[in-house]
Design a protein around this motif. Structure first.
Motif, PDB file in Angstrom:
ATOM      1  N   GLU A 289       0.826  -1.207   0.000  1.00  0.00           N
ATOM      2  CA  GLU A 289       0.000   0.000   0.000  1.00  0.00           C
ATOM      3  C   GLU A 289       0.864   1.262   0.000  1.00  0.00           C
ATOM      4  O   GLU A 289       1.964   1.286   0.548  1.00  0.00           O
ATOM      5  CB  GLU A 289      -0.914   0.006   1.227  1.00  0.00           C
ATOM      6  N   ASN A 290       0.337   2.282  -0.661  1.00  0.00           N
ATOM      7  CA  ASN A 290       0.945   3.625  -0.664  1.00  0.00           C
ATOM      8  C   ASN A 290       2.382   3.645  -1.199  1.00  0.00           C
ATOM      9  O   ASN A 290       3.197   4.473  -0.781  1.00  0.00           O
ATOM     10  CB  ASN A 290       0.925   4.229   0.751  1.00  0.00           C
ATOM     11  N   ILE A 291       2.690   2.736  -2.115  1.00  0.00           N
ATOM     12  CA  ILE A 291       4.035   2.730  -2.683  1.00  0.00           C
ATOM     13  C   ILE A 291       4.098   3.685  -3.863  1.00  0.00           C
ATOM     14  O   ILE A 291       3.189   3.715  -4.706  1.00  0.00           O
ATOM     15  CB  ILE A 291       4.461   1.307  -3.093  1.00  0.00           C
ATOM     16  N   ASP A 292       5.126   4.514  -3.907  1.00  0.00           N
ATOM     17  CA  ASP A 292       5.262   5.537  -4.941  1.00  0.00           C
ATOM     18  C   ASP A 292       6.213   5.044  -6.028  1.00  0.00           C
ATOM     19  O   ASP A 292       7.397   4.821  -5.772  1.00  0.00           O
ATOM     20  CB  ASP A 292       5.798   6.832  -4.330  1.00  0.00           C
ATOM     21  N   LEU A 293       5.693   4.864  -7.241  1.00  0.00           N
ATOM     22  CA  LEU A 293       6.497   4.376  -8.356  1.00  0.00           C
ATOM     23  C   LEU A 293       6.657   5.427  -9.455  1.00  0.00           C
ATOM     24  O   LEU A 293       7.172   5.127 -10.533  1.00  0.00           O
ATOM     25  CB  LEU A 293       5.861   3.109  -8.949  1.00  0.00           C
ATOM     26  N   LYS A 294       6.243   6.629  -9.183  1.00  0.00           N
ATOM     27  CA  LYS A 294       6.302   7.680 -10.188  1.00  0.00           C
ATOM     28  C   LYS A 294       7.728   7.890 -10.682  1.00  0.00           C
ATOM     29  O   LYS A 294       8.677   7.977  -9.898  1.00  0.00           O
ATOM     30  CB  LYS A 294       5.761   8.993  -9.613  1.00  0.00           C
ATOM     31  N   ASP A 295       7.860   7.958 -12.018  1.00  0.00           N
ATOM     32  CA  ASP A 295       9.131   8.213 -12.706  1.00  0.00           C
ATOM     33  C   ASP A 295      10.143   7.078 -12.555  1.00  0.00           C
ATOM     34  O   ASP A 295      11.331   7.259 -12.845  1.00  0.00           O
ATOM     35  CB  ASP A 295       9.759   9.529 -12.246  1.00  0.00           C
ATOM     36  N   CYS A 296       9.701   5.915 -12.114  1.00  0.00           N
ATOM     37  CA  CYS A 296      10.596   4.765 -12.061  1.00  0.00           C
ATOM     38  C   CYS A 296      10.753   4.139 -13.452  1.00  0.00           C
ATOM     39  O   CYS A 296       9.937   4.354 -14.352  1.00  0.00           O
ATOM     40  CB  CYS A 296      10.051   3.713 -11.090  1.00  0.00           C
ATOM     41  N   ILE A 297      11.820   3.367 -13.608  1.00  0.00           N
ATOM     42  CA  ILE A 297      12.079   2.635 -14.854  1.00  0.00           C
ATOM     43  C   ILE A 297      11.612   1.196 -14.655  1.00  0.00           C
ATOM     44  O   ILE A 297      12.002   0.535 -13.687  1.00  0.00           O
ATOM     45  CB  ILE A 297      13.572   2.651 -15.211  1.00  0.00           C
ATOM     46  N   PHE A 298      10.773   0.719 -15.566  1.00  0.00           N
ATOM     47  CA  PHE A 298      10.247  -0.642 -15.508  1.00  0.00           C
ATOM     48  C   PHE A 298      11.115  -1.558 -16.373  1.00  0.00           C
ATOM     49  O   PHE A 298      11.459  -1.217 -17.509  1.00  0.00           O
ATOM     50  CB  PHE A 298       8.803  -0.654 -16.018  1.00  0.00           C
ATOM     51  N   ILE A 299      11.463  -2.720 -15.830  1.00  0.00           N
ATOM     52  CA  ILE A 299      12.266  -3.700 -16.566  1.00  0.00           C
ATOM     53  C   ILE A 299      11.639  -5.077 -16.428  1.00  0.00           C
ATOM     54  O   ILE A 299      11.227  -5.478 -15.337  1.00  0.00           O
ATOM     55  CB  ILE A 299      13.723  -3.752 -16.046  1.00  0.00           C
ATOM     56  N   THR A 300      11.596  -5.814 -17.532  1.00  0.00           N
ATOM     57  CA  THR A 300      11.178  -7.213 -17.456  1.00  0.00           C
ATOM     58  C   THR A 300      11.784  -7.991 -18.618  1.00  0.00           C
ATOM     59  O   THR A 300      12.338  -7.416 -19.561  1.00  0.00           O
ATOM     60  CB  THR A 300       9.645  -7.359 -17.454  1.00  0.00           C
ATOM     61  N   GLY A 301      11.681  -9.302 -18.517  1.00  0.00           N
ATOM     62  CA  GLY A 301      12.115 -10.208 -19.575  1.00  0.00           C
ATOM     63  C   GLY A 301      11.486 -11.564 -19.302  1.00  0.00           C
ATOM     64  O   GLY A 301      11.168 -11.893 -18.145  1.00  0.00           O
ATOM     65  N   PHE A 302      11.274 -12.348 -20.350  1.00  0.00           N
ATOM     66  CA  PHE A 302      10.549 -13.612 -20.223  1.00  0.00           C
ATOM     67  C   PHE A 302      11.420 -14.796 -20.657  1.00  0.00           C
ATOM     68  O   PHE A 302      12.433 -14.629 -21.330  1.00  0.00           O
ATOM     69  CB  PHE A 302       9.283 -13.576 -21.094  1.00  0.00           C
ATOM     70  N   HIS A 303      10.973 -15.983 -20.266  1.00  0.00           N
ATOM     71  CA  HIS A 303      11.612 -17.195 -20.784  1.00  0.00           C
ATOM     72  C   HIS A 303      11.577 -17.176 -22.313  1.00  0.00           C
ATOM     73  O   HIS A 303      10.593 -16.752 -22.924  1.00  0.00           O
ATOM     74  CB  HIS A 303      10.849 -18.434 -20.305  1.00  0.00           C
TER      75      HIS A 303
ATOM     76  N   LYS B  73       2.312   5.845 -13.179  1.00  0.00           N
ATOM     77  CA  LYS B  73       3.125   6.943 -13.708  1.00  0.00           C
ATOM     78  C   LYS B  73       4.621   6.625 -13.787  1.00  0.00           C
ATOM     79  O   LYS B  73       5.473   7.456 -13.486  1.00  0.00           O
ATOM     80  CB  LYS B  73       2.890   8.221 -12.888  1.00  0.00           C
ATOM     81  N   LEU B  74       4.916   5.379 -14.184  1.00  0.00           N
ATOM     82  CA  LEU B  74       6.309   5.047 -14.424  1.00  0.00           C
ATOM     83  C   LEU B  74       6.806   5.816 -15.644  1.00  0.00           C
ATOM     84  O   LEU B  74       6.006   6.260 -16.477  1.00  0.00           O
ATOM     85  CB  LEU B  74       6.498   3.548 -14.604  1.00  0.00           C
ATOM     86  N   LYS B  75       8.100   5.966 -15.739  1.00  0.00           N
ATOM     87  CA  LYS B  75       8.673   6.849 -16.751  1.00  0.00           C
ATOM     88  C   LYS B  75       8.957   6.155 -18.071  1.00  0.00           C
ATOM     89  O   LYS B  75       8.784   6.740 -19.146  1.00  0.00           O
ATOM     90  CB  LYS B  75       9.968   7.456 -16.202  1.00  0.00           C
ATOM     91  N   GLU B  76       9.402   4.907 -18.010  1.00  0.00           N
ATOM     92  CA  GLU B  76       9.925   4.236 -19.201  1.00  0.00           C
ATOM     93  C   GLU B  76       9.929   2.735 -18.956  1.00  0.00           C
ATOM     94  O   GLU B  76      10.011   2.290 -17.813  1.00  0.00           O
ATOM     95  CB  GLU B  76      11.345   4.736 -19.452  1.00  0.00           C
ATOM     96  N   ALA B  77       9.839   1.967 -20.028  1.00  0.00           N
ATOM     97  CA  ALA B  77       9.888   0.511 -19.908  1.00  0.00           C
ATOM     98  C   ALA B  77      11.016  -0.049 -20.765  1.00  0.00           C
ATOM     99  O   ALA B  77      11.201   0.371 -21.911  1.00  0.00           O
ATOM    100  CB  ALA B  77       8.560  -0.110 -20.334  1.00  0.00           C
ATOM    101  N   ILE B  78      11.756  -0.989 -20.184  1.00  0.00           N
ATOM    102  CA  ILE B  78      12.808  -1.691 -20.917  1.00  0.00           C
ATOM    103  C   ILE B  78      12.495  -3.179 -20.867  1.00  0.00           C
ATOM    104  O   ILE B  78      12.319  -3.756 -19.786  1.00  0.00           O
ATOM    105  CB  ILE B  78      14.194  -1.413 -20.314  1.00  0.00           C
ATOM    106  N   LEU B  79      12.417  -3.793 -22.032  1.00  0.00           N
ATOM    107  CA  LEU B  79      12.116  -5.211 -22.154  1.00  0.00           C
ATOM    108  C   LEU B  79      13.347  -5.915 -22.688  1.00  0.00           C
ATOM    109  O   LEU B  79      13.983  -5.442 -23.637  1.00  0.00           O
ATOM    110  CB  LEU B  79      10.930  -5.427 -23.090  1.00  0.00           C
TER     111      LEU B  79
END
Length: 241
Positions: A9-23, A106-112
Motif C-alpha cells: 500500500e501507498n508505494i510511490d512508483l512515479k518516474d521509475c524505470i520498468f524492466i522485465t524479460g521472459f523465458h 506513472k512510471l517513466k519508461e519501460a525496458i524489455l
C-alpha cells in the motif's frame, strides 16, 4: 477471477524505470537478466501478479516462498520477474494488465529484455533494439542498432511492446544476440550493460560472465523442472526472442 496486480500500500512508483524479460528459447536472455537484477541489487519484493491460471509451482529462495510473477523494486528500478511464462491463453490480458499498471502508477519508461538468434548477426553489434514510437529518438541518439525489417518479435515481449505502443508509452526492447536452445548468461550481461549506459547505472555483470557455465547449468535444471510440471502442457514456441 481476473488478473490482479497486488503491491504494498501507498508505494510511490512515479518516474521509475520498468524492466522485465521472459523465458525464451533464444538464450533465456530476458529470464537470466531479470533474475540477475533482482539478486544482484538485492531488490525488495513489493508485489506480485495473480492470474486465473496461476502456475502450480513454487520454491524457497532466501527463506521465502517464491511466486510465479513477482514485482521487485530497487531505488528507481521496478522489475517484473516472471519466473514462468504466463499460460498462452492469458498472455494478451497479462501484458495489457501490466501495461495499464505501468501507466496508472506513472512510471517513466519501460525496458524489455530478450534474445536474438546469433544467425542474424551480420556485423560487430552485440544487440538490436525495438523502440516504441516515443522511444525512437532516444534509441537513435544513443546509436542503438534497430532490428532489421523482416525480422519479427514473438511471445509476451511482443505483446507488451504492442500494448505500450498503443498507449504511446516510451519503451525499448533490447535483444542481445544469443545462443539458440541453451541459456546464454553473456547475452543477459550485454543487455544489462546497455541499460547501464542508457541510464548511468553501475549494475555489475561480472558474475554473469565469470560464472557463465555454472549459471547455464543451473538455469537448465530450472527449465527442466518447469517443463516437467507445467510447461509441457504448452510446447515452447520457436521464437526469435
Amino acid at each position: 477471477m481476473s488478473i490482479e496486480i497486488k503491491t504494498k500500500e501507498n508505494i510511490d512508483l512515479k518516474d521509475c524505470i520498468f524492466i522485465t524479460g521472459f523465458h525464451s528459447i533464444i538464450g533465456e536472455t530476458g529470464y537470466i537478466a531479470v533474475r540477475h537484477l533482482t539478486k544482484t541489487l538485492q531488490a525488495e519484493r513489493i508485489g506480485y501478479i495473480e492470474t486465473p491460471l496461476f502456475p502450480p509451482i513454487t520454491s524457497l529462495e532466501n527463506f521465502r516462498l517464491t511466486l510465479p510473477f513477482e514485482i521487485f523494486k530497487n531505488e528507481n528500478l521496478v522489475i517484473l520477474f516472471p519466473r514462468m511464462l504466463p499460460y498462452r491463453a492469458e498472455q494478451r490480458k497479462f501484458t495489457q494488465k501490466v501495461t495499464q499498471w505501468i501507466i496508472d502508477h506513472k512510471l517513466k519508461e519501460a525496458i524489455l529484455i530478450g534474445g536474438l538468434d546469433n544467425q542474424f548477426k551480420t556485423g560487430e553489434e552485440d544487440c538490436r533494439v525495438v523502440p516504441t514510437t516515443t522511444m525512437l529518438k532516444k534509441a537513435q541518439e544513443n546509436k542503438l542498432p534497430l532490428l532489421e525489417e523482416g525480422l519479427q518479435v514473438f511471445g509476451p515481449l511482443a505483446l507488451m511492446l504492442t500494448a505500450l505502443e498503443i498507449e504511446n508509452f516510451p519503451a525499448l526492447a533490447i535483444l542481445s544476440f544469443a545462443q539458440r536452445g541453451r541459456p546464454d548468461p553473456r547475452a543477459a550481461a550485454t543487455a544489462i550493460e546497455k541499460i547501464n549506459k542508457l541510464h548511468g547505472y553501475n549494475i555489475p555483470t561480472t558474475e554473469l560472465i565469470r560464472d557463465a557455465h555454472e549459471i547455464e547449468e543451473e538455469i537448465e535444471k530450472i527449465i527442466k523442472q518447469q517443463e516437467d510440471t507445467v510447461m509441457r502442457r504448452e510446447p515452447r514456441e520457436d521464437m526469435y526472442i
